[in-house]
Scaffold this active site. Structure first.
Site, mmCIF file in Angstrom:
data_model
loop_
_atom_site.group_PDB
_atom_site.id
_atom_site.type_symbol
_atom_site.label_atom_id
_atom_site.label_comp_id
_atom_site.label_asym_id
_atom_site.label_seq_id
_atom_site.Cartn_x
_atom_site.Cartn_y
_atom_site.Cartn_z
ATOM 1 N N SER A 69 2.452 29.320 56.416
ATOM 2 C CA SER A 69 3.560 29.043 55.496
ATOM 3 C C SER A 69 3.455 27.611 54.980
ATOM 4 C CB SER A 69 4.899 29.231 56.213
ATOM 5 O OG SER A 69 5.930 28.770 55.363
ATOM 6 N N HIS A 113 1.364 31.939 52.478
ATOM 7 C CA HIS A 113 2.784 32.325 52.420
ATOM 8 C C HIS A 113 3.569 31.221 51.713
ATOM 9 C CE1 HIS A 113 6.374 34.437 54.033
ATOM 10 N NE2 HIS A 113 6.891 33.225 54.183
ATOM 11 N N ASP A 116 7.234 30.046 50.442
ATOM 12 C CA ASP A 116 8.680 30.245 50.566
ATOM 13 C C ASP A 116 9.399 29.712 49.331
ATOM 14 O OD1 ASP A 116 9.008 31.398 53.198
ATOM 15 O OD2 ASP A 116 8.257 29.487 53.970
ATOM 16 N N MET A 120 13.109 29.042 47.815
ATOM 17 C CA MET A 120 14.524 28.929 48.210
ATOM 18 C C MET A 120 15.313 28.330 47.058
ATOM 19 S SD MET A 120 14.002 27.291 51.974
ATOM 20 C CE MET A 120 12.872 27.994 53.174
ATOM 21 N N HIS A 126 7.629 34.716 49.275
ATOM 22 C CA HIS A 126 8.827 35.147 50.016
ATOM 23 C C HIS A 126 10.034 34.548 49.309
ATOM 24 C CE1 HIS A 126 11.212 34.608 54.057
ATOM 25 N NE2 HIS A 126 11.808 35.457 53.228
ATOM 26 N N MET A 163 13.712 33.765 48.817
ATOM 27 C CA MET A 163 15.038 33.650 49.445
ATOM 28 C C MET A 163 15.969 33.139 48.367
ATOM 29 S SD MET A 163 13.661 32.046 53.016
ATOM 30 C CE MET A 163 12.086 31.643 52.294
ATOM 31 N N MET A 198 12.583 38.640 59.574
ATOM 32 C CA MET A 198 12.792 37.204 59.814
ATOM 33 C C MET A 198 13.094 37.006 61.289
ATOM 34 S SD MET A 198 12.432 35.363 57.040
ATOM 35 C CE MET A 198 12.893 33.862 57.886
ATOM 36 N N GLY A 254 15.650 29.813 55.747
ATOM 37 C CA GLY A 254 16.042 28.559 55.108
ATOM 38 C C GLY A 254 15.299 27.335 55.598
ATOM 39 N N GLY A 287 10.508 25.273 61.543
ATOM 40 C CA GLY A 287 10.689 24.530 62.786
ATOM 41 C C GLY A 287 11.774 25.045 63.717
ATOM 42 N N ASP A 320 8.239 36.282 60.548
ATOM 43 C CA ASP A 320 8.247 34.951 59.943
ATOM 44 C C ASP A 320 9.292 34.087 60.631
ATOM 45 O OD1 ASP A 320 8.272 32.765 58.259
ATOM 46 O OD2 ASP A 320 8.976 33.846 56.489
ATOM 47 N N GLY A 321 8.822 33.010 61.284
ATOM 48 C CA GLY A 321 9.751 32.033 61.847
ATOM 49 C C GLY A 321 9.565 31.826 63.332
ATOM 50 N N GLY A 322 9.232 30.599 63.706
ATOM 51 C CA GLY A 322 9.186 30.237 65.124
ATOM 52 C C GLY A 322 8.009 30.825 65.886
HETATM 53 C C1 DX5 Z 1 11.886 30.066 56.860
HETATM 54 C C2 DX5 Z 1 10.596 30.398 56.170
HETATM 55 C C3 DX5 Z 1 9.368 30.379 57.011
HETATM 56 C C4 DX5 Z 1 9.030 29.050 57.618
HETATM 57 C C5 DX5 Z 1 8.338 29.317 58.920
HETATM 58 O O1 DX5 Z 1 12.959 30.483 56.057
HETATM 59 O O2 DX5 Z 1 10.667 31.698 55.590
HETATM 60 O O3 DX5 Z 1 8.237 30.893 56.302
HETATM 61 O O4 DX5 Z 1 8.190 28.244 56.831
HETATM 62 O O5 DX5 Z 1 8.128 28.106 59.531
HETATM 63 P P1 DX5 Z 1 8.002 27.961 61.116
HETATM 64 O O6 DX5 Z 1 6.733 28.659 61.509
HETATM 65 O O7 DX5 Z 1 7.986 26.499 61.296
HETATM 66 O O8 DX5 Z 1 9.209 28.625 61.726
HETATM 67 ZN ZN ZN Z 2 8.862 32.714 54.732
#
Ligand code: DX5
Ligand code: ZN
Length: 244
Positions: A23, A47, A49, A51, A81, A83, A153, A158, A161, A191-193
């Protein structure tokens, strides 16, 4: 591997292949191109993002970034992606940017969801539907037959980290069961963490495409880090084979 061939291959393979989609939100925003080059080609998808400061409480990249990526990486599989609200305004901008896949959230303008995925596919792109951690599978059910991808998700959308919400692994397992029971063809993305400690569990739950932002880009050698994530996935799947 060409991302385009992934869908053709899945049926004939005996072993699931897990793809990695770094990402770009996790990269230094002043050096995104250098960050991609620093991956040494060891990624499957990029990827991106998007927003809008309204659907989520943050702003990130826009269509100019998508167009610039396509120009510099003409063969890359660009996974956008979204959002955002106002799909009527924003969707065409990303279609025009020639990304490879556009994923829209089930929670945004639900009455437009089917039309949005259909219009993405009519444009010749892959279409995905995303679900936030509090959204149930019922919400995406009406579009599963036309979805190329379902994004689960694993954090609140949003921000990068955050820590993975373990309960979302069950959502992935539900989607694996539903895909088999109803004959759908979507890939499942999480996606995420996601990091080296949990990527094995993520793969075992049935995730086909792993998104990872801060873990990969904060690593001293992002290319090697991706390779070590692939090893973790292989070990987890091997262990599961031995145990079954
Ligand atoms: C959050 C994003 C993710 C984000 C993931 O809304 O959609 O793609 O960049 O980042 P990490 O891997 O740091 O959680
Ligand atoms: Zn994402």
């Amino acid at each position: 591997m060409e991302a385009q061939t992934y869908w053709k291959d899945t049926g004939s393979r005996t072993r699931r292949r897990v793809l990695f989609a770094p990402s770009l939100l996790g990269a230094d925003p002043l050096c995104v191109g250098a960050a991609i080059d620093g991956l040494g080609g060891r990624y499957d998808w990029l990827h991106l993002d998007i927003m809008d400061g309204h659907f989520v409480r943050n702003l990130s990249f826009g269509p100019a970034m998508a167009r610039a990526l396509r120009r510099r990486y003409p063969d890359a599989f660009i996974d956008a992606h979204l959002m955002v609200d106002r799909l009527d305004v924003l969707l065409p901008l990303f279609v025009d940017a020639e990304v490879s896949l556009i994923t829209v959230h089930a929670e945004t303008e639900p009455q437009l969801l089917h039309a949005a995925l259909s219009s993405i596919r009519r444009s010749g792109l892959r279409a995905g539907v995303a679900m936030g951690p509090a959204t149930g599978v019922e919400r995406v059910r009406p579009v599963l037959e036309i979805a190329d991808l379902v994004l689960v998700m694993s954090v609140t959308p949003g921000f990068g980290g955050q820590s993975l919400i373990e309960a979302t692994l069950e959502r992935t397992r539900d989607l694996v069961r539903l895909r088999a029971a109803e004959g759908h063809r979507y890939l499942i993305q999480m996606d995420g963490g996601i990091n080296e400690e949990n990527v094995g569990r993520v793969a075992l739950a049935g995730c086909d495409v792993v998104v990872t932002g801060s873990a990969v880009f904060q690593s001293p050698d992002p290319g090697a880090f991706l390779e070590s994530m692939r090893v973790k996935v292989k070990e987890a799947l091997d262990d599961a084979d031995i145990g079954s």
